[in-house]
Each structure stands twice: as C-alpha cells, then as structure tokens.
Design a protein around this motif. Structure first.
Motif, mmCIF file in Angstrom:
data_model
loop_
_atom_site.group_PDB
_atom_site.id
_atom_site.type_symbol
_atom_site.label_atom_id
_atom_site.label_comp_id
_atom_site.label_asym_id
_atom_site.label_seq_id
_atom_site.Cartn_x
_atom_site.Cartn_y
_atom_site.Cartn_z
ATOM 1 N N GLY A 133 9.161 20.477 -14.339
ATOM 2 C CA GLY A 133 9.390 20.695 -15.767
ATOM 3 C C GLY A 133 10.639 21.508 -16.033
ATOM 4 O O GLY A 133 11.415 21.207 -16.946
ATOM 5 N N PHE A 134 10.853 22.524 -15.208
ATOM 6 C CA PHE A 134 12.031 23.369 -15.405
ATOM 7 C C PHE A 134 13.322 22.601 -15.124
ATOM 8 O O PHE A 134 14.281 22.679 -15.900
ATOM 9 C CB PHE A 134 11.950 24.594 -14.486
ATOM 10 N N PHE A 135 13.343 21.822 -14.044
ATOM 11 C CA PHE A 135 14.568 21.091 -13.716
ATOM 12 C C PHE A 135 14.812 19.940 -14.684
ATOM 13 O O PHE A 135 15.966 19.548 -14.913
ATOM 14 C CB PHE A 135 14.535 20.610 -12.265
ATOM 15 N N SER A 136 13.756 19.415 -15.284
ATOM 16 C CA SER A 136 13.926 18.424 -16.344
ATOM 17 C C SER A 136 14.592 19.075 -17.549
ATOM 18 O O SER A 136 15.460 18.474 -18.194
ATOM 19 C CB SER A 136 12.568 17.841 -16.742
ATOM 20 N N TYR A 137 14.221 20.323 -17.835
ATOM 21 C CA TYR A 137 14.855 21.085 -18.918
ATOM 22 C C TYR A 137 16.339 21.311 -18.618
ATOM 23 O O TYR A 137 17.195 21.173 -19.498
ATOM 24 C CB TYR A 137 14.136 22.427 -19.098
ATOM 25 N N LEU A 138 16.660 21.630 -17.373
ATOM 26 C CA LEU A 138 18.042 21.909 -17.007
ATOM 27 C C LEU A 138 18.925 20.679 -17.155
ATOM 28 O O LEU A 138 20.124 20.793 -17.436
ATOM 29 C CB LEU A 138 18.131 22.413 -15.557
ATOM 30 N N GLU A 139 18.358 19.484 -16.967
ATOM 31 C CA GLU A 139 19.151 18.252 -17.084
ATOM 32 C C GLU A 139 19.759 18.109 -18.476
ATOM 33 O O GLU A 139 20.833 17.533 -18.631
ATOM 34 C CB GLU A 139 18.272 17.034 -16.776
ATOM 35 N N ASP A 140 19.066 18.611 -19.484
ATOM 36 C CA ASP A 140 19.546 18.516 -20.857
ATOM 37 C C ASP A 140 20.069 19.848 -21.394
ATOM 38 O O ASP A 140 20.230 20.030 -22.603
ATOM 39 C CB ASP A 140 18.418 18.018 -21.786
ATOM 40 N N PHE A 141 20.328 20.781 -20.484
ATOM 41 C CA PHE A 141 20.747 22.120 -20.901
ATOM 42 C C PHE A 141 22.104 22.084 -21.607
ATOM 43 O O PHE A 141 23.030 21.387 -21.184
ATOM 44 C CB PHE A 141 20.849 23.049 -19.681
ATOM 45 N N ASP A 142 22.185 22.814 -22.699
ATOM 46 C CA ASP A 142 23.441 22.925 -23.436
ATOM 47 C C ASP A 142 23.598 24.367 -23.870
ATOM 48 O O ASP A 142 22.702 24.934 -24.511
ATOM 49 C CB ASP A 142 23.435 21.991 -24.651
ATOM 50 N N CYS A 143 24.689 24.978 -23.511
ATOM 51 C CA CYS A 143 24.919 26.386 -23.865
ATOM 52 C C CYS A 143 25.415 26.464 -25.295
ATOM 53 O O CYS A 143 26.551 26.085 -25.604
ATOM 54 C CB CYS A 143 25.950 27.002 -22.910
ATOM 55 N N ILE A 144 24.559 26.921 -26.184
ATOM 56 C CA ILE A 144 24.910 26.997 -27.610
ATOM 57 C C ILE A 144 25.171 28.450 -27.985
ATOM 58 O O ILE A 144 24.395 29.324 -27.647
ATOM 59 C CB ILE A 144 23.773 26.425 -28.483
#
Length: 257
Positions: free
Chosen positions: A246-257
């Motif tokens: 779940g965490f690495f799935s989150y990182l795939e779409d990570f965007d630094c806003i």
C-alpha cells in the motif's frame, strides 16, 4: 500584371507567416528541473518480532530514495528499529544534490544571433553540470545500497544475539535528527515507520509502553506501515498502510506539492 493565382499564393503566404509561432528566445530549459526539497526519515523494524510486516529490501530502499531524486533534492535517512550494534545505532544518511536551474540571461526581447548563441552556450554548460550531478547522485546511491543498506540494514543481526525491539531508542534518534538546523527549510519532511509498533525493549519479551514521544516539525507528515495501536500518536494526522504494498503504491503517484 500578376495573375490572380499568384496573388492568392502571396496572400496565403503572408497569412500563414503571421500566424506561425515565433521562435522563443527565452532560456527554455532542455529538461524540467524539479525543485522540491524533501527529507525522508525512515524507521525500519528489523527485529524478529515484526514478522507480520514484509521486510524492506534494497529495491525498496531505492524506490524510496527515488522519490527525492524525481522531485528535487534533499536527504534520505534511516534508523534501525530493533537492537542494533553500537556502530549501527546512528541514523544512516544519503544526500541527494540539487540540479542547477536554467536562467534567462538575455536582455532583449529580440536578441541577436550572437546573443542567442550566448544563451545556448549557457544552457549547454548548465546541462553538462547537471549530468555530472546526476552521475554523482547515482554513484552515491549505488554505494549506499550495496554497502550501508546491504550490510548494516538488510544484513542486520541483533547485538549479541538479543532480539529485542527498542522503539524508544529509534524515536530518540529521529527526534534528534528533526531538531537539527535547517530542517524547517525543507518543503516536505516524511517520517516513515515500518513497524508494528510493539515495543519489547527487554530480553524477557515483555511488551512495554513507548515512553518517547515523536516531536514532529510543522512541515512533517507521519506515515505508519503495519502499526497496531496508534493511541501514542493522538493529535497527529496519520497516513496509515496495512503493509508495504500500500505504501509503495502511494509512492508511485507521489507529487510534492
């Protein structure tokens, strides 16, 4: 006398030449330079009692560091949760250097060919510097993965064979790190805890209450992977994941806003 067909051709040529885009002489970067400054603080539980959570491997560490690489620059840090040897109790660190930004050095809206050539020469110089920085970052990451991560983290063995889980010790190290100068200058601080949160600091295996509280700066977010009882984090905004997928799935779409 000009023929009508020839006049029509001239007219169309004028129209299309007016509508066609003019060359942009600004300092257009040949690549987009991400400028987000990120610090990732990882607490990695390597104790035997945390078998309910999949252990991180070298590829996982690379994927986490790549979040910094792909979004700008910063620091990746990791501390072992368990019973590390004295020389492995400190936080392991990896710096990701920032790429140089492109700038517009032109002073005229309608630069001459020589001025445009000067701008291109400047852009080429920045591009060459960035290639060196990228190679240096890649080299440091490769060394960090093959030496520090493989030997001290993936190859972790509890000190003197005492397989305990000292979460208080890990929190103490993380708090010291977060008190260091200029931590507040980061756009984002990610505190990521890969542990079930079960504190067994003694050889007896007795579960004890965690005494050390995390002290997070205003620019920090807390990510819990596999943590069971979150009452210690009352008042915190939590990002919770059951396991590492779940965490690495989150990182795939990570965007630094």
């Amino acid at each position: 006398m000009l023929s009508k067909s020839f006049l029509s051709f001239i007219l169309l040529l004028v129209i299309f030449s007016c509508d066609s885009p003019k060359p942009n002489h600004n300092a257009i970067a040949e690549e987009e330079i991400p400028e987000c400054k990120i610090m990732i603080v990882l607490g990695d539980d390597r104790s035997g009692s945390s078998e309910s959570i999949q252990k991180l491997n070298k590829d996982d560490y690379k994927a986490i560091v790549d979040v910094i690489n792909e979004n700008g620059s910063g620091y990746f840090t990791s501390t072992i949760i368990g019973n590390p040897a004295p020389n492995s109790k400190e936080i392991f660190r990896l710096k990701v250097s920032a790429l140089k930004p492109y700038k517009n050095i032109l002073t005229s809206e309608h630069p001459t060919l020589s001025e445009q050539a000067k701008q291109k020469k400047y852009n080429d110089k920045i591009k060459a510097k960035n290639e060196k920085i990228k190679k240096k970052n890649a080299s440091k990451l490769s060394s960090f993965l093959s030496k520090t991560v493989q030997n001290s983290i993936v190859g972790y063995k509890p000190y003197k064979g005492k397989d305990i889980t000292n979460i208080d010790l890990a929190f103490e190290h993380i708090n010291k790190l977060l008190r260091e100068p200029k931590v507040e200058d980061y756009d984002k601080v990610m505190v990521v805890l890969f542990t079930d949160g079960v504190n067994e600091p003694r050889r007896s295996g007795k579960i004890e209450k965690i005494k050390t509280k995390l002290a997070l700066p205003d620019n920090a977010e807390l990510f819990l992977i596999g943590w069971k009882d979150t009452s210690i984090f009352e008042g915190f905004e939590l990002n919770e994941f059951e396991g590492k997928e779940g965490f690495f799935s989150y990182l795939e779409d990570f965007d630094c806003i």
